[in-house]
Design an enzyme around this catalytic site. Structure first.
Site, PDB file in Angstrom:
ATOM      1  N   LYS A  54       0.826  -1.204   0.000  1.00 53.08           N
ATOM      2  CA  LYS A  54       0.000   0.000   0.000  1.00 53.08           C
ATOM      3  C   LYS A  54       0.863   1.258   0.000  1.00 53.08           C
ATOM      4  O   LYS A  54       0.576   2.233  -0.711  1.00 53.08           O
ATOM      5  CB  LYS A  54      -0.949  -0.006   1.208  1.00 53.08           C
ATOM      6  CG  LYS A  54      -2.067  -1.040   1.084  1.00 53.08           C
ATOM      7  CD  LYS A  54      -2.794  -1.254   2.403  1.00 53.08           C
ATOM      8  CE  LYS A  54      -3.848  -2.358   2.258  1.00 53.08           C
ATOM      9  NZ  LYS A  54      -4.508  -2.692   3.530  1.00 53.08           N
ATOM     10  N   GLN A 100      -4.771  -1.334   9.599  1.00 61.02           N
ATOM     11  CA  GLN A 100      -4.650  -2.669   9.016  1.00 61.02           C
ATOM     12  C   GLN A 100      -5.209  -3.733   9.957  1.00 61.02           C
ATOM     13  O   GLN A 100      -4.859  -3.780  11.127  1.00 61.02           O
ATOM     14  CB  GLN A 100      -3.181  -2.960   8.700  1.00 61.02           C
ATOM     15  CG  GLN A 100      -2.945  -4.305   8.036  1.00 61.02           C
ATOM     16  CD  GLN A 100      -3.585  -4.393   6.667  1.00 61.02           C
ATOM     17  OE1 GLN A 100      -3.456  -3.485   5.853  1.00 61.02           O
ATOM     18  NE2 GLN A 100      -4.279  -5.487   6.409  1.00 61.02           N
ATOM     19  N   ASP A 123     -11.093   2.745   3.805  1.00 58.48           N
ATOM     20  CA  ASP A 123     -11.357   1.313   3.675  1.00 58.48           C
ATOM     21  C   ASP A 123     -12.833   1.054   3.365  1.00 58.48           C
ATOM     22  O   ASP A 123     -13.194  -0.018   2.898  1.00 58.48           O
ATOM     23  CB  ASP A 123     -10.991   0.586   4.976  1.00 58.48           C
ATOM     24  CG  ASP A 123      -9.753  -0.280   4.824  1.00 58.48           C
ATOM     25  OD1 ASP A 123      -9.386  -0.600   3.674  1.00 58.48           O
ATOM     26  OD2 ASP A 123      -9.146  -0.636   5.848  1.00 58.48           O
TER      27      ASP A 123
END
Length: 289
Positions: A54, A100, A123
């Site tokens: 990422k 995460q 997200d």
């Protein structure tokens, strides 16, 4: 029949190339880059790989991430993590916040997700953003389903009235995927661990989205001739190889389109994370297209 490959790497690269030009123009216009804070808690090996990919994708597209991202020890308390999220929520240079998953046992993931400002929830997991999708007014969308929709666009298929079976009902993929496809006019069935006769559902599906995390759960022989197969599953076998939830070899002989594993959905998930970050940046600065 041999299926055509839905190459997520190629589609993601094309989108990111266009995005890099867009980000360069936004930096020139506004004097700063879109900012993405990536928070990793602990030393989960798979999470470390995801986060590294990422961050690299941010560098490649001109999004600022390094200045805001942090790696925290596995012993981090929930209170400390929530305090960090509050600081990032208040930082005007941070447009997106990604924590995460999975998190250590002492931290409740739902509490953490709900602590993120919905306008920075790149997200797409916050109940506010999922609710907007359910209400047919989407804002920041769950990245993996969003990426799957981009891959479906590549087929040129009109989704209106298509029979879709989604295998898996998780909050991360299955449920928001169903909402995305309903929004696109498809007829959607969500199969889960209590579903009876999964084979019968798969055999009638024009589109199969497999997202259960169980290798080979969907037999390739079940795929309807000409169907589109989107395999979200990424499962590591004992020999170290990666495989999806669908029996690929047999499915590829029957399907019209199919995603490979790896190289299908995975690259699209990260790409849509970047797209959400750019969208959030635009909304924060009132720079709407």
């Amino acid at each position: 029949m041999t299926a055509r490959i839905l190459d997520g790497k190629a589609v993601a690269a094309r989108i990111r190339s266009t995005m890099a030009d867009e980000v360069a123009a936004l930096i020139s216009k506004h004097g700063r880059a879109p900012g993405l804070a990536v928070i990793l808690v602990g030393e989960d090996a798979a999470s470390e790989v995801y986060v590294r990919n990422k961050k690299k994708a941010c560098v490649d597209t001109g999004i600022e991430s390094a200045a805001f991202s942090q790696t925290l020890p596995a012993s981090t308390t929930q209170q400390h993590l929530l305090g960090l999220i509050a600081e990032l929520n208040a930082n005007p240079k941070v447009d997106g916040i990604l924590v995460q998953m999975p998190l250590p046992a002492q931290i409740d993931s739902e509490t953490v997700i709900e602590a993120i400002d919905p306008g920075k929830d790149v997200d797409g997991f916050h109940p506010y953003n999922v609710g907007r999708l359910a209400a047919r007014i989407p804002s920041l969308r769950s990245c993996t389903p969003y990426g799957c929709m981009k891959l479906l666009e590549e087929t040129g298929l009109d989704l209106h009235g298509q029979e879709v079976v989604i295998v898996g009902a998780s909050n991360i993929v299955g449920r928001p995927m169903a909402l995305e496809l309903l929004l696109a006019g498809a007829t959607v069935t969500v199969a889960h661990k209590f579903t009876r006769d999964l084979q019968a559902h798969i055999e009638r599906a024009d589109i199969v989205v497999a997202a259960a995390g169980k290798p080979g759960l969907v037999k390739g022989e079940w795929i309807k001739p000409g169907a589109v197969v989107i395999d979200v599953g990424i499962n590591r076998l004992n020999d170290g190889t990666l495989t999806g939830d669908v029996g690929y070899a047999a499915a590829a002989e029957r399907a019209g389109w199919i995603t490979p594993v790896p190289g299908g959905v995975g690259p699209m998930t990260i790409t849509m994370l970047l797209a959400n970050t750019v969208q959030a940046f635009r909304e924060h600065l009132g720079d709407t297209l």
